[in-house]
Scaffold this motif. Structure first.
Motif, mmCIF file in Angstrom:
data_model
loop_
_atom_site.group_PDB
_atom_site.id
_atom_site.type_symbol
_atom_site.label_atom_id
_atom_site.label_comp_id
_atom_site.label_asym_id
_atom_site.label_seq_id
_atom_site.Cartn_x
_atom_site.Cartn_y
_atom_site.Cartn_z
ATOM 1 N N SER A 184 1.051 -1.500 -0.276
ATOM 2 C CA SER A 184 0.445 -0.175 -0.242
ATOM 3 C C SER A 184 0.708 1.218 -0.469
ATOM 4 C CB SER A 184 -0.707 -0.084 0.862
ATOM 5 O OG SER A 184 -0.195 -0.109 2.155
ATOM 6 N N ALA A 185 2.259 0.983 0.556
ATOM 7 C CA ALA A 185 2.554 2.354 0.693
ATOM 8 C C ALA A 185 3.102 2.741 -0.826
ATOM 9 C CB ALA A 185 3.695 2.168 1.286
ATOM 10 N N ASP A 186 3.942 2.014 -1.677
ATOM 11 C CA ASP A 186 3.899 1.887 -3.061
ATOM 12 C C ASP A 186 3.439 2.576 -3.824
ATOM 13 O OD1 ASP A 186 6.674 0.827 -2.415
ATOM 14 O OD2 ASP A 186 6.660 -0.910 -3.085
ATOM 15 N N GLU A 187 1.963 1.865 -3.448
ATOM 16 C CA GLU A 187 0.364 2.247 -4.449
ATOM 17 C C GLU A 187 0.120 3.227 -4.210
ATOM 18 O OE1 GLU A 187 -2.203 1.756 -7.047
ATOM 19 O OE2 GLU A 187 -0.422 -0.135 -6.060
ATOM 20 N N LEU A 188 0.390 4.544 -3.190
ATOM 21 C CA LEU A 188 0.468 5.702 -2.738
ATOM 22 C C LEU A 188 1.724 6.444 -3.091
ATOM 23 C CD1 LEU A 188 -0.799 5.446 0.752
ATOM 24 C CD2 LEU A 188 -2.438 5.706 -0.534
ATOM 25 N N ARG A 220 3.036 6.036 -5.828
ATOM 26 C CA ARG A 220 2.386 5.888 -7.236
ATOM 27 C C ARG A 220 1.287 7.074 -7.588
ATOM 28 N NH1 ARG A 220 -0.790 3.063 -11.167
ATOM 29 N NH2 ARG A 220 -1.628 2.351 -9.414
ATOM 30 N N LEU A 221 0.278 6.668 -6.194
ATOM 31 C CA LEU A 221 -1.124 7.550 -6.803
ATOM 32 C C LEU A 221 -0.416 9.109 -6.575
ATOM 33 C CD1 LEU A 221 -3.911 5.783 -4.872
ATOM 34 C CD2 LEU A 221 -3.568 5.472 -7.167
ATOM 35 N N ALA A 222 0.544 9.401 -5.716
ATOM 36 C CA ALA A 222 0.868 11.136 -5.139
ATOM 37 C C ALA A 222 1.799 11.401 -6.427
ATOM 38 C CB ALA A 222 1.740 10.879 -3.695
ATOM 39 N N GLU A 223 2.142 10.992 -7.369
ATOM 40 C CA GLU A 223 3.055 11.236 -8.179
ATOM 41 C C GLU A 223 2.099 11.134 -8.825
ATOM 42 O OE1 GLU A 223 6.246 8.976 -11.082
ATOM 43 O OE2 GLU A 223 6.526 8.539 -9.431
ATOM 44 N N LEU A 224 1.137 10.410 -9.938
ATOM 45 C CA LEU A 224 0.041 10.976 -10.357
ATOM 46 C C LEU A 224 -0.561 11.681 -10.573
ATOM 47 C CD1 LEU A 224 -1.243 7.152 -11.555
ATOM 48 C CD2 LEU A 224 0.273 8.079 -13.492
ATOM 49 N N LYS A 225 -0.578 12.427 -9.052
ATOM 50 C CA LYS A 225 -1.116 13.870 -9.001
ATOM 51 C C LYS A 225 -0.349 14.768 -9.001
ATOM 52 C CE LYS A 225 -2.165 15.633 -5.407
ATOM 53 N NZ LYS A 225 -2.158 16.100 -3.697
ATOM 54 N N ASP A 226 0.627 14.720 -8.804
ATOM 55 C CA ASP A 226 1.331 15.465 -9.188
ATOM 56 C C ASP A 226 2.455 16.077 -10.373
ATOM 57 O OD1 ASP A 226 1.926 16.412 -6.484
ATOM 58 O OD2 ASP A 226 3.623 14.876 -5.950
ATOM 59 N N GLU A 286 -7.514 16.044 -7.732
ATOM 60 C CA GLU A 286 -7.389 15.681 -6.415
ATOM 61 C C GLU A 286 -8.169 14.119 -6.309
ATOM 62 O OE1 GLU A 286 -6.415 15.880 -2.968
ATOM 63 O OE2 GLU A 286 -5.254 16.935 -4.389
ATOM 64 N N GLU A 287 -9.205 15.086 -6.664
ATOM 65 C CA GLU A 287 -10.805 13.654 -5.851
ATOM 66 C C GLU A 287 -10.263 11.863 -6.685
ATOM 67 O OE1 GLU A 287 -13.801 15.169 -8.548
ATOM 68 O OE2 GLU A 287 -14.426 17.261 -7.326
ATOM 69 N N GLU A 288 -10.096 12.100 -7.788
ATOM 70 C CA GLU A 288 -9.344 10.931 -8.027
ATOM 71 C C GLU A 288 -8.235 10.102 -7.448
ATOM 72 O OE1 GLU A 288 -10.268 11.011 -13.116
ATOM 73 O OE2 GLU A 288 -8.327 12.021 -12.304
ATOM 74 N N PHE A 289 -7.539 11.361 -6.840
ATOM 75 C CA PHE A 289 -6.532 10.394 -5.837
ATOM 76 C C PHE A 289 -6.893 10.321 -4.531
ATOM 77 C CE2 PHE A 289 -3.774 11.820 -2.897
ATOM 78 C CZ PHE A 289 -2.424 11.168 -2.222
ATOM 79 N N LEU A 290 -7.898 11.268 -3.934
ATOM 80 C CA LEU A 290 -8.275 10.518 -2.912
ATOM 81 C C LEU A 290 -9.200 9.476 -2.862
ATOM 82 C CD1 LEU A 290 -9.642 14.271 -1.263
ATOM 83 C CD2 LEU A 290 -7.465 13.389 -1.055
ATOM 84 N N ARG A 291 -10.494 9.173 -4.231
ATOM 85 C CA ARG A 291 -10.800 8.115 -3.920
ATOM 86 C C ARG A 291 -10.048 6.891 -4.065
ATOM 87 N NH1 ARG A 291 -15.001 8.689 -9.132
ATOM 88 N NH2 ARG A 291 -13.114 10.599 -9.117
#
Length: 133
Positions: free
Chosen positions: A103-107, A109-115, A121-126
């Motif tokens: 989960s840490a790696d997935e988070l 990766r998600l933060a990198e995609l958001k950046d 931001e909404e897709e990131f939070l979901r």
């Protein structure tokens, strides 16, 4: 100290070093004999008897006759140990051999995609809520 000249000390140290090297080689050969699964029990017993009864000759003949196989068995053992270590690290880190990440790696990766702007931001939070649940 005058009774034992420097050259004699040098020769004594050299012979002691060679004796220690020979002992290491003997132990290496004994472990290799037991590690070889292709050799029969009688073959193992024969090599052990040869190396014990005629130690210097036995060690030299073994290295000449089976030295290449020793190297291959050492490489195989090292690869198996490395694979077992890597598997242990994957399990300890929470990842599996199938490439699934924790989960840490997935988070991350998600933060990198958001950046990068690839997700909002909404897709990131979901996605974050889905990963953490």
């Amino acid at each position: 100290m005058d009774d034992y000249p420097l050259l004699d000390l040098f020769w004594t140290m050299l012979w002691f070093f060679l004796w220690i090297m020979w002992l290491f080689l003997l132990f290496k050969i004994v472990t290799d004999i037991f590690r070889d699964h292709e050799m029969s029990g009688w073959g193992k017993a024969g090599w052990l008897i040869f190396c014990i009864l005629l130690p210097f000759l036995g060690v030299l003949v073994y290295v000449i006759a089976r030295g290449k196989g020793m190297t291959q068995r050492d490489l195989k053992q090292a690869k198996e140990s490395e694979a077992a270590f890597q598997e242990y690290v994957r399990k300890a880190a929470g990842t599996s051999a199938g490439g699934r990440t924790g989960s840490a790696d997935e988070l991350a990766r998600l933060a990198e995609l958001k950046d990068k702007g690839a997700i909002t931001e909404e897709e990131f939070l979901r996605a974050k809520a889905k990963v953490l649940s």
